[in-house]
Design an enzyme around this catalytic site. Structure first.
Site, PDB file in Angstrom:
ATOM      1  N   LYS A  11       0.778  -1.057  -0.158  1.00 35.60           N
ATOM      2  CA  LYS A  11      -0.002  -0.077  -0.035  1.00 35.60           C
ATOM      3  C   LYS A  11       1.001   1.341   0.006  1.00 35.60           C
ATOM      4  O   LYS A  11       1.975   1.446   0.501  1.00 35.60           O
ATOM      5  CB  LYS A  11      -1.266  -0.201   1.132  1.00 35.60           C
ATOM      6  CG  LYS A  11      -2.274  -1.103   0.752  1.00 35.60           C
ATOM      7  CD  LYS A  11      -3.260  -1.099   1.912  1.00 35.60           C
ATOM      8  CE  LYS A  11      -4.476  -1.947   1.312  1.00 35.60           C
ATOM      9  NZ  LYS A  11      -5.402  -2.275   2.014  1.00 35.60           N
ATOM     10  N   ARG A  60      -3.550 -10.194   4.612  1.00 39.00           N
ATOM     11  CA  ARG A  60      -4.027 -10.380   3.052  1.00 39.00           C
ATOM     12  C   ARG A  60      -2.855  -9.962   2.199  1.00 39.00           C
ATOM     13  O   ARG A  60      -2.576  -8.650   2.655  1.00 39.00           O
ATOM     14  CB  ARG A  60      -5.354  -9.440   2.920  1.00 39.00           C
ATOM     15  CG  ARG A  60      -5.868  -9.522   1.586  1.00 39.00           C
ATOM     16  CD  ARG A  60      -6.943  -8.548   1.611  1.00 39.00           C
ATOM     17  NE  ARG A  60      -7.699  -8.432   0.460  1.00 39.00           N
ATOM     18  CZ  ARG A  60      -7.285  -7.776  -0.636  1.00 39.00           C
ATOM     19  NH1 ARG A  60      -6.072  -6.870  -0.407  1.00 39.00           N
ATOM     20  NH2 ARG A  60      -7.939  -7.676  -1.766  1.00 39.00           N
TER      21      ARG A  60
HETATM   22  N1  PMM Z   1      -7.328  -3.627   0.823  1.00 37.73           N
HETATM   23  C1  PMM Z   1      -7.927  -3.791  -0.572  1.00 37.73           C
HETATM   24  C2  PMM Z   1      -8.828  -4.658  -1.042  1.00 37.73           C
HETATM   25  N2  PMM Z   1      -9.647  -5.371  -0.083  1.00 37.73           N
HETATM   26  N3  PMM Z   1      -9.945  -6.198   2.051  1.00 37.73           N
HETATM   27  C3  PMM Z   1      -9.848  -6.145   3.553  1.00 37.73           C
HETATM   28  N4  PMM Z   1     -10.404  -6.689   4.257  1.00 37.73           N
HETATM   29  N5  PMM Z   1      -8.798  -5.307   3.932  1.00 37.73           N
HETATM   30  C4  PMM Z   1      -8.049  -4.593   3.077  1.00 37.73           C
HETATM   31  O1  PMM Z   1      -7.076  -3.767   3.685  1.00 37.73           O
HETATM   32  C5  PMM Z   1      -8.324  -4.565   1.821  1.00 37.73           C
HETATM   33  C6  PMM Z   1      -9.492  -5.520   1.350  1.00 37.73           C
HETATM   34  C7  PMM Z   1      -7.104  -2.845  -1.446  1.00 37.73           C
HETATM   35  O2  PMM Z   1      -5.841  -3.571  -1.732  1.00 37.73           O
HETATM   36  P1  PMM Z   1      -5.502  -4.184  -3.142  1.00 37.73           P
HETATM   37  O3  PMM Z   1      -5.923  -3.384  -4.432  1.00 37.73           O
HETATM   38  O4  PMM Z   1      -4.105  -4.628  -3.183  1.00 37.73           O
HETATM   39  O5  PMM Z   1      -6.653  -5.597  -3.278  1.00 37.73           O
END
Ligand code: PMM
Length: 290
Positions: free
Chosen positions: A228, A268
């Site tokens: 991020k 994640r």
């Molecule tokens: N961040 C993203 C997408 N989904 N879900 C949860 N539970 N927590 C998060 O911090 C989160 C998420 C955005 O990141 P990406 O674009 O790399 O998927």
């Protein structure tokens, strides 16, 4: 380290693995525009292949998403989101994978759960489409309620807090109550502070530094920090240019170890193999510090 703190040890969420370390959730974005991997697995066949690779590396579950939530992103129409995620979930569920669907829409959650997903990961915690909660309850699925204030297009305007940890904690408590009121059993709810969602880098660090206060809500915590923007800023070079997205994995891995040491339930991430090592180290550290 300051003694055990109030974070629980391994916590059981029905239907999901219980291990002596945090779960590792592999990210499978079937999107043309996610901030770090947008477009790489936009076609379902490529996404399924990538999912298999993440599972072979040891991912405990995969989070399949068809909507980019990067700052400023526009939303896909429902049919587009369904077309992206459902075939991927069907294919990987048929191979026995444990799957989560990253969606804010009841219609998508419903189709994904029917296709074999076991978790609804709702980055809006039920605020974008409250029907998601009833759908999740009907399937007796697990539910990740993330802290959220607004859709990606406007979320930066909502990054205003007097006490970020206290406000995120209170807003998550409301989402937990809403999930339970809609019929989701409390032991199926996981909470997530929503790192990078309506938060500045300073807000993100404050939240990461005070996880026990969030965990005192009594539910396991999931953290999504992988690649991020706040890591890009932390690792900026002497010219102050942010570290590029593709060069943030070591920092992500370091944070996964720290999250495990602080008692997180799940991380994640985009890169699974190094994360597995990191959470083992962090969990062992935590055990030694008790
Ligand atoms: N961040 C993203 C997408 N989904 N879900 C949860 N539970 N927590 C998060 O911090 C989160 C998420 C955005 O990141 P990406 O674009 O790399 O998927």
């Amino acid at each position: 380290m300051d003694g055990p703190g109030p974070l629980p040890g391994p916590v059981a969420v029905p239907g999901l693995p219980t291990l002596d370390r945090p779960l590792v959730m592999g990210i499978l974005n079937v999107t043309p525009d996610s901030f770090s991997d947008g477009g790489r697995w936009a076609e379902p066949g490529a996404a399924v292949e990538h999912g298999r690779r993440l599972l072979a590396e040891g991912a405990d579950l995969l989070d399949v998403g068809g909507e980019s939530t990067r700052p400023g992103a526009t939303r896909p129409v429902v049919a587009e989101e369904l077309d992206r995620v459902v075939p991927v979930i069907e294919a990987l569920a048929a191979e026995g994978a444990c799957l989560s669907v990253d969606t804010m829409r009841a219609e998508v959650a419903d189709a994904a759960l029917r296709a074999g997903a076991r978790v609804v990961n709702d980055v809006s915690g039920g605020l974008a489409d409250p029907e998601v909660l009833a759908v999740t309850a009907a399937y007796e699925a697990a539910y990740v309620a993330m802290h959220w204030r607004a859709h990606a297009a406007t979320m930066a305007e909502h990054a205003r807090y007097d006490d970020v940890v206290g406000e995120v904690r209170a807003e998550l408590a409301e989402r937990l109550a809403a999930a339970c009121a809609a019929g989701i059993r409390e032991d199926r709810v996981v909470l997530d502070p929503g790192i990078g969602f309506a938060k500045t880098a300073a807000h993100n660090w404050e939240l990461l530094g005070d996880l026990p206060r969030l965990a005192s809500l009594g539910r396991p915590l999931l953290l999504g920090v992988s690649r991020k923007t706040f890591l890009g800023a932390l690792l900026a070079g002497p010219d102050e240019a942010p570290r590029p997205v593709g060069e943030r994995d070591d920092a992500t891995t370091a944070l996964s170890a720290l999250a495990a040491a602080a008692g997180a339930w799940c991380v994640r991430v985009h890169t699974v193999a190094p994360t597995l090592d990191a959470v083992r180290v962090g969990a062992r550290w935590r055990e030694a510090a008790r």
